[in-house]
Design a protein around this motif. Structure first.
Motif, PDB file in Angstrom:
ATOM      1  N   LYS A 142       6.014  -1.190 -22.975  1.00 52.90           N
ATOM      2  CA  LYS A 142       6.595  -0.317 -22.478  1.00 52.90           C
ATOM      3  C   LYS A 142       7.302  -1.017 -21.129  1.00 52.90           C
ATOM      4  O   LYS A 142       7.459  -2.007 -20.952  1.00 52.90           O
ATOM      5  N   ILE A 143       8.189   0.122 -20.660  1.00 56.91           N
ATOM      6  CA  ILE A 143       9.073  -0.333 -19.310  1.00 56.91           C
ATOM      7  C   ILE A 143       8.634   0.257 -18.227  1.00 56.91           C
ATOM      8  O   ILE A 143       8.405   1.510 -18.512  1.00 56.91           O
ATOM      9  N   PRO A 144       8.622  -0.153 -16.993  1.00 53.71           N
ATOM     10  CA  PRO A 144       9.051  -1.395 -16.714  1.00 53.71           C
ATOM     11  C   PRO A 144       8.044  -2.607 -16.804  1.00 53.71           C
ATOM     12  O   PRO A 144       6.952  -2.325 -16.751  1.00 53.71           O
ATOM     13  N   VAL A 145       8.330  -3.823 -16.836  1.00 48.26           N
ATOM     14  CA  VAL A 145       7.753  -5.080 -16.394  1.00 48.26           C
ATOM     15  C   VAL A 145       8.383  -5.707 -15.302  1.00 48.26           C
ATOM     16  O   VAL A 145       9.594  -5.894 -15.109  1.00 48.26           O
ATOM     17  N   LEU A 146       7.543  -6.167 -14.217  1.00 43.00           N
ATOM     18  CA  LEU A 146       8.072  -6.989 -13.123  1.00 43.00           C
ATOM     19  C   LEU A 146       7.363  -8.282 -12.917  1.00 43.00           C
ATOM     20  O   LEU A 146       6.055  -8.186 -12.804  1.00 43.00           O
ATOM     21  N   LEU A 155       3.543   0.143  -5.328  1.00 43.22           N
ATOM     22  CA  LEU A 155       2.688  -0.028  -4.286  1.00 43.22           C
ATOM     23  C   LEU A 155       2.644  -1.434  -3.976  1.00 43.22           C
ATOM     24  O   LEU A 155       2.395  -1.623  -2.775  1.00 43.22           O
ATOM     25  N   TYR A 156       2.769  -2.322  -4.941  1.00 44.85           N
ATOM     26  CA  TYR A 156       2.888  -3.646  -4.444  1.00 44.85           C
ATOM     27  C   TYR A 156       3.878  -4.103  -3.746  1.00 44.85           C
ATOM     28  O   TYR A 156       3.848  -4.649  -2.825  1.00 44.85           O
ATOM     29  N   LEU A 157       4.983  -3.537  -4.130  1.00 43.13           N
ATOM     30  CA  LEU A 157       6.206  -3.999  -3.406  1.00 43.13           C
ATOM     31  C   LEU A 157       6.191  -3.458  -2.111  1.00 43.13           C
ATOM     32  O   LEU A 157       6.687  -4.057  -0.984  1.00 43.13           O
ATOM     33  N   SER A 158       5.882  -2.105  -1.699  1.00 41.29           N
ATOM     34  CA  SER A 158       5.713  -1.679  -0.367  1.00 41.29           C
ATOM     35  C   SER A 158       4.451  -2.535   0.431  1.00 41.29           C
ATOM     36  O   SER A 158       5.031  -2.480   1.636  1.00 41.29           O
ATOM     37  N   ASP A 159       3.344  -2.584  -0.065  1.00 42.99           N
ATOM     38  CA  ASP A 159       2.505  -3.437   0.409  1.00 42.99           C
ATOM     39  C   ASP A 159       3.006  -4.975   1.048  1.00 42.99           C
ATOM     40  O   ASP A 159       2.552  -5.457   1.942  1.00 42.99           O
ATOM     41  N   LEU A 191       8.312   1.703   3.367  1.00 43.24           N
ATOM     42  CA  LEU A 191       8.512   2.785   2.414  1.00 43.24           C
ATOM     43  C   LEU A 191       7.257   3.407   2.064  1.00 43.24           C
ATOM     44  O   LEU A 191       7.222   4.477   1.571  1.00 43.24           O
ATOM     45  N   ALA A 192       6.027   3.020   2.946  1.00 44.19           N
ATOM     46  CA  ALA A 192       4.723   3.866   2.697  1.00 44.19           C
ATOM     47  C   ALA A 192       3.965   3.455   3.763  1.00 44.19           C
ATOM     48  O   ALA A 192       4.125   2.501   4.446  1.00 44.19           O
ATOM     49  N   PRO A 193       2.782   4.192   4.086  1.00 41.33           N
ATOM     50  CA  PRO A 193       1.913   3.835   5.123  1.00 41.33           C
ATOM     51  C   PRO A 193       1.179   2.480   4.913  1.00 41.33           C
ATOM     52  O   PRO A 193       0.736   2.421   3.494  1.00 41.33           O
ATOM     53  N   ALA A 194       0.991   1.781   5.752  1.00 44.23           N
ATOM     54  CA  ALA A 194       0.277   0.516   5.716  1.00 44.23           C
ATOM     55  C   ALA A 194      -1.147   0.793   5.246  1.00 44.23           C
ATOM     56  O   ALA A 194      -1.697   1.874   5.657  1.00 44.23           O
ATOM     57  N   PRO A 195      -2.036  -0.239   4.822  1.00 48.31           N
ATOM     58  CA  PRO A 195      -3.373   0.086   4.188  1.00 48.31           C
ATOM     59  C   PRO A 195      -4.123   0.545   5.203  1.00 48.31           C
ATOM     60  O   PRO A 195      -5.214   1.321   5.183  1.00 48.31           O
TER      61      PRO A 195
END
Length: 220
Positions: free
Chosen positions: A51-55, A70-74, A79-83
């Motif tokens: 399937k797509i996507p693969v990064l 989620l990986y990119l944001s962290d 773009l999202a609240p920190a952990p």
């Protein structure tokens, strides 16, 4: 350097927009779906389901759209609240609400035969339409009630993810069971109408031929 295995107007769309919004360098590896590339041994080594996507990341190969986002944001603190942010729990709740409810039901609307076979496609469409109406109403009601900063009129991971899904739903013909215009969901529409004017959204939409307003008036 990130390497995104992609095809136009697929689930790689949101990853492209987020990478571009974050200003990150990446390369596109176009997947020739028509030639059967998704079933090739090389691609299945990256994604076992083809399937797509693969990064491809410095930390290894990733698939599953929500996991990549989620990986990119962290990783890049945007773009999202920190952990450790108080809003993190609420954000995660609705991120996974989207990835485990809205996204799969959307696929039922587009590919009903995959869920229960060709003979049950009509019933699948009827059930999926009712589900999608409930899911989008729940999301819209939450946005109107809570007005979360992690999904506002500014750039956000949730905005881009929902924007991609609404791009497909709003882009269906009006007589299609999967037609859900953003105008039916006012709080959601307001946020997506602002987000689709962002340079990142405009750049990728132009590159993939998605129209000037890719989230609220797809292909127009």
């Amino acid at each position: 350097m990130y390497i995104l295995h992609s095809s136009p107007d697929s689930a790689s769309l949101v990853v492209r927009m987020v990478l571009t919004e974050l200003g990150l360098p990446y390369q596109i590896r176009q997947v020739d779906r028509a030639a059967g590339a998704l079933d090739s041994a090389d691609y299945r080594a990256l994604h076992p389901l083809g399937k797509i996507p693969v990064l491809e990341t410095p930390d290894g190969v990733m698939f599953e759209t929500a996991a990549i986002l989620l990986y990119l944001s962290d990783k890049h603190h945007a773009l999202a609240p920190a952990p450790d942010h108080p809003d993190r729990a609420r954000f995660l709740t609705w991120l996974f609400f989207t990835s485990t409810n809205i996204h799969p039901v959307l696929l039922q609307l587009f590919y009903p035969d995959r869920s229960a076979g060709e003979a049950c496609s009509a019933q699948t469409l009827t059930h999926a339409r009712a589900q999608m109406q409930n899911l989008l109403t729940a999301l819209d009601s939450m946005l109107a009630r809570e007005n979360p900063t992690w999904f506002s009129t500014g750039p956000s991971l949730m905005g881009y993810y929902i924007g991609m899904l609404m791009h497909w739903l709003a882009g269906n013909p009006p007589d299609h069971p999967g037609y859900f215009p953003t105008s039916d969901f006012p709080a959601l529409h307001t946020r997506l109408a602002a987000l689709e004017t962002r340079p990142a959204a405009q750049t990728i939409a132009a590159d993939e031929g998605l129209g000037r307003l890719p989230f609220t008036q797809p292909y127009a």
